[in-house]
Design an enzyme around this catalytic site. Structure first.
Site, PDB file in Angstrom:
ATOM      1  N   ASP A  52       0.820  -1.216   0.000  1.00 26.00           N
ATOM      2  CA  ASP A  52       0.000   0.000   0.000  1.00 26.00           C
ATOM      3  C   ASP A  52       0.857   1.271   0.000  1.00 26.00           C
ATOM      4  OD1 ASP A  52      -2.100  -1.741   0.287  1.00 26.00           O
ATOM      5  OD2 ASP A  52      -2.700  -1.027   2.281  1.00 26.00           O
ATOM      6  N   HIS A 103      -5.832   3.114  -4.132  1.00 23.40           N
ATOM      7  CA  HIS A 103      -5.819   3.358  -2.684  1.00 23.40           C
ATOM      8  C   HIS A 103      -6.253   4.797  -2.418  1.00 23.40           C
ATOM      9  CE1 HIS A 103      -4.841   2.057   1.327  1.00 23.40           C
ATOM     10  NE2 HIS A 103      -3.756   2.794   1.469  1.00 23.40           N
ATOM     11  N   HIS A 198       3.665  -2.478   3.122  1.00 23.06           N
ATOM     12  CA  HIS A 198       3.731  -1.085   2.669  1.00 23.06           C
ATOM     13  C   HIS A 198       5.044  -0.801   1.931  1.00 23.06           C
ATOM     14  CE1 HIS A 198       0.349  -0.578   5.404  1.00 23.06           C
ATOM     15  NE2 HIS A 198       0.107   0.574   4.802  1.00 23.06           N
TER      16      HIS A 198
END
Ligand code: ZN
Length: 239
Positions: A52, A103, A198
C-alpha cells in the site's frame, strides 16, 4: 411545541446515528461480514503479498527488485497523487506484471469525508493511476482499511474489486524490524492469505524494513508449501 434543547438533542442523535451508519455500518458490512469485500482467497495453498501507499521513489524500486529476484508478483495499491509524483516508478510496477489497486487519490481517512468527497477520492485515484500507467486499477482498498458507504459503493460502480487483508505484520505506529516482520507473516500465513505490507507510509521504518524482509518472508512462505501469487490468481477470474 418542542423545546429547542430537546429538538437540538434529537437532531444531534439523528446525526450521530447517521454518521455511525455511514462509517461503522459500512465497516461492519465490509470488514466484519465481508459482504462484497475480499479479505482472503479460497482455501488453497496460495498467498498474495500486497503493498500500500506507494509508489515511493526510493523504496518501491527496491521492493520491485526483491520481488523480481524471487520471481514473485504481488499487488500494489497506489495512492493516485503518488503515482502522479512518481510516474516512472508507477509504470515500472505495472510493467513488472504486478496487480494494480486504487488506494484513493490523497489517502484521506474516509470517515472524515462526506459522500461526494469520498466518491471523488475513489474516482480521482482511479483516474490518476490509469492516466499514469495506461491501465485502470483492478482493485480498491481504502486508507487504513476504513470504508464508508460512499466509497464502498463507488469502488464497485467503477468495477474495482474491494480488497482488505487477512495478515498484517505491522502496527500502525510502532516499528516492525525486518526479521520480526518476515517471521510473523510466515507464521500467520494460511491458505488464501492476503498479506498487507507497505512500500510507503506507515511507521517511518516500515517501507525499508519491508524490502529487507522480503527474501526471508518469501523463502519462509515457500518452505511452508505456499505458492506466492498475484491477487488475480489467488482470487481467480470474476473476483
Ligand atoms: Zn494506506
Amino acid at each position: 411545541m418542542r423545546e429547542p434543547v430537546q429538538w437540538g438533542l434529537g437532531v444531534a442523535a439523528a446525526a450521530l446515528a447517521g454518521a455511525a451508519a455511514y462509517t461503522v455500518g459500512a465497516q461492519a458490512v465490509a470488514g466484519g461480514l465481508r459482504l462484497g469485500v475480499v479479505k482472503r482467497g479460497p482455501h488453497r495453498p496460495m498467498v498474495s503479498l500486497t503493498f500500500d501507499d506507494g509508489p515511493d521513489a526510493d523504496h518501491t524500486p527496491r521492493i520491485l527488485d526483491a520481488l523480481a529476484a524471487a520471481g514473485v508478483r504481488g499487488a500494489f495499491f497506489m495512492v493516485g497523487r503518488q503515482a502522479e509524483f512518481h510516474p516512472a516508478v508507477a509504470r515500472a510496477v505495472a510493467a513488472a506484471g504486478h496487480d494494480i489497486g486504487n488506494h484513493t487519490y490523497g489517502h484521506r481517512h474516509l470517515w472524515t469525508l462526506g459522500p461526494g468527497a469520498s466518491a471523488a477520492e475513489v474516482d480521482r485515484g482511479a483516474r490518476a493511476i490509469a492516466d499514469t500507467i495506461g491501465v485502470a486499477p483492478t482493485y480498491f482498498r481504502p486508507p487504513w482499511g476504513a470504508f464508508n458507504w460512499a466509497a464502498y459503493a463507488r469502488a464497485a460502480q467503477i468495477g474495482e474489486t474491494r480488497v482488505l487483508w487477512s495478515v498484517r505484520s505491522e502496527g500502525w505506529l510502532t516499528a516492525s524490524p525486518a526479521p520480526q516482520m518476515a517471521a510473523y507473516v510466515v507464521r500467520a500465513a494460511h491458505p488464501g492469505a492476503i498479506v498487507n505490507l507497505h512500500d510507503r507510509g506507515g511507521h517511518p521504518s516500515t517501507p525499508e524494513a519491508t524490502g529487507a524482509a522480503l527474501p526471508q518472508m518469501i523463502a519462509g512462505l515457500r518452505a511452508r508449501g505456499f505458492e506466492i501469487v498475484p491477487l488475480r490468481v489467488l482470487l481467480g477470474p470474476g473476483a
